[in-house]
Design an enzyme around this catalytic site. Sequence first.
Site: not given
Length: 960
Positions: A554, A583, A586, A589, A662, A777, A795
């Site tokens: 793959y 935050a 880059f 949210v 959260g 991750d 993510d």
Amino acid sequence: MEGAHLAWELAHAVLLLSLIPAGGSVPHEESSLVVNKGEELRLKCNEEGPVTWNFQNSDPSAKTRISNEKEWHTKNATIRDIGRYECKSKGSIVNSFYVFVKDPNVLFLVDSLIYGKEDSDILLVCPLTDPDVLNFTLRKCDGKPLPKNMTFIPNPQKGIIIKNVQRSFKGCYQCLAKHNGVEKISEHIFLNVRPVHKALPVITLSKSYELLKEGEEFEVTCIITDVDSSVKASWISYKSAIVTSKSRNLGDYGYERKLTLNIRSVGVNDSGEFTCQAENPFGKTNATVTLKALAKGFVRLFATMNTTIDINAGQNGNLTVEYEAYPKPKEEVWMYMNETLQNSSDHYVKFKTVGNNSYTSELHLTRLKGTEGGIYTFFVSNSDASSSVTFNVYVKTKPEILTLDMLGNDILQCVATGFPAPTIYWYFCPGTEQRCLDSPTISPMDVKVSYTNSSVPSFERILVESTVNASMFKSTGTICCEASSNGDKSSVFFNFAIKEQIRTHTLFTPLLIAFGVAAGLMCIIVMILVYIYLQKPKYEVQWKVVEEINGNNYVYIDPTQLPYDHKWEFPRNRLSFGKTLGAGAFGKVVEATAYGLFKSDAAMTVAVKMLKPSAHLTEREALMSELKVLSYLGNHINIVNLLGACTIGGPTLVITEYCCYGDLLNFLRRKRDSFICPKHEEHAEAAVYENLLHQAEPTADAVNEYMDMKPGVSYAVPPKADKKRPVKSGSYTDQDVTLSMLEDDELALDVEDLLSFSYQVAKGMSFLASKNCIHRDLAARNILLTHGRITKICDFGLARDIRNDSNYVVKGNARLPVKWMAPESIFNCVYTFESDVWSYGILLWELFSLGSSPYPGMPVDSKFYKMIKEGYRMFSPECSPPEMYDIMKSCWDADPLQRPTFKQIVQLIEQQLSDNAPRVYANFSTPPSTQGNATDHSVRINSVGSSASSTQPLLVREDV
């Protein structure tokens, strides 16, 4: 009375016979006579002169009886006397009688075996002993209906005459009739039908063509099929050939004969045609096989395409070769620049046999790169010969301008590269402009073309250098260098000013020296800033979608190639932004309210991911790639689902579900003091445990020795009633959601909750695996929790400040979560579904240790890497059931292929749920429409290279 009846019958017979005039010229008229068994039969012929009596009955084995007496006399009549009696005079029949002898025990005289010829009439012999019957007919022995196309004529004196007999008539039959009100059935009569040849025999050859070398054995079989064994068949005689024959019957009307022709050792002179012929009454037929005997084998190649091929970079290409060989090829290889090619993600080979001694080979080149142009050679050989064909593959690349610099002596140089060699055009326009392409072209002073290797044709990108003398321009202006190739163009602009040259009398003045030193310091500062910028981690989407290339191999799909459906677009003016939820370097949210997302008059709380103003182009492309990945995956209850996006008329905004509690890691740590552990619950009233919220995590720098991995746990046991949660069904109102949030947040945490979290995350990862998506991750910090204690995989990407997160270790220009990574990911940069399973095992340890950091007290250094390599694993958390620790250990298997799949993990945890708390998962069952079709990802990935910015293993040999 019987005697009187017989006397009357005899008198009637004598009277009839005596009425025939002498000479026998009057045509006779057949009559029938019926007598009883045991009675006297007397027949008299009154013809003048000598007479002859003939008697015939239905028994084919009985001979015709002849008598020259005037009178035929039988004292005791039996059924053997049933038949036709003929009185002849001078060879002519004077008269004839058919005599029936009634026998109360026998009604039919049967011949049990009858042979008939196809398409002819046949008589089933079953004459009656008494003609006084009704419904004289025919039936099959098994009671089944007669064949549809059968027609027959019953005859009391002969039996049943079947017209135009067919093969399908073969079988067992019985005659039946109604006699004295009782149905009588005869014995079985077996009818065999001899077939008539209606077609030529069928000839089938085991082969029609054979190619052999001298000394090899030649054998061919001719199979002849016909309706019976009367067929004649033969091979036309050959001196050196041996012919053997076998035959067998194929059912009732089938016959097969096999004639095998064999030549033990063929020679060149044996080449030619061998004919098998067959004959039956219908006619003759034949079939021919061709033998070609060679003194030596051969290999012949046919290039079905042009051997010089131009392919654009990024496209797929196929090289196809057809070839014939005898004997069968022993070696078939593709080579690139004289090196043998093995199947990989960039290229693979398919071989196919298309006929006798005919083959094809295809080399599939996947997404050709500019460096993959060159000489591709196909080589094939057998024991006697070999051959090869060469393809010249040129990969076309777009032109690119590398430099546009002012050299000494007012020489302006432009260097471009591409394939084929780009053509450089110069343009000049006065003043400072943004484009000069409309101006006339300028002839260059010099053009140089450089090849990588001048002794062979160049297949790589070609360097082209072109120069012009800037002194020809008398005014300040803009010079444009444009490189063009195959319709693709690239251009660079250069602005310059004509300044009066001041001649200095002293070259090394203090001012010039100071300027040089300042320039040097400036260069050093710029280099340091560039280095710092390059070391800055680049934002990248962690979730990766893979595709199968060849077999079980793959590669990652470039997320920019995934489609984006504009149905996700949502008006920006319907979003009302609130507080920042998270935050990173880059992006961030933000909590927001979306008006009319699903209903025109409804408001909904959502999370909006966006970039910071300082983000670069790569970050903007990465956020768009993340949006495409989410839209590709679709919805599932245990992932953070995409709700909409804003990509038009402003910066990209990704709208997702809002999770009120959260991340799971902080939720576990908040609930440590209220956790209910089964191992300590019965002692909770007698002991007070230290609050885990005040227990400090040991830092990586403070611990150099091995530490016990069991964290301390304390409990505050609430009453049992506190653990009961209301079960809601249907949709939540705003008030319901608020109440649910308050209730869930106030409730204590127990093992059932941890099992539920484990189960939900496994369900979500099983869904991602079914979509060919690798997370890379997976950790408690990347799991969000919403009302109803439903977990959702996410993510964070740009919204996490990994520079200040101790869980991410710096390696090169990347920060990686080493303690959550599988060994193959740490040491080989390989990310697979199995490496996600390893990370899931670490997440389980986080869950049952209530948010503790994995490998507590162990810094990530060479000693840590060495322990992982040697098979070190963490101990079970104190409140983990043994079954859950077994799952953790199976996830941490050193062999990735021995780790369970996420579907298997789901099944294992389902057993725990069903054994402990069947109601735990009932509150958040998902409608089938949103679950997706999560199938077990049974195909294991052999090798998937990481596309992360760090492409080197985390641990080099010197670190161990």
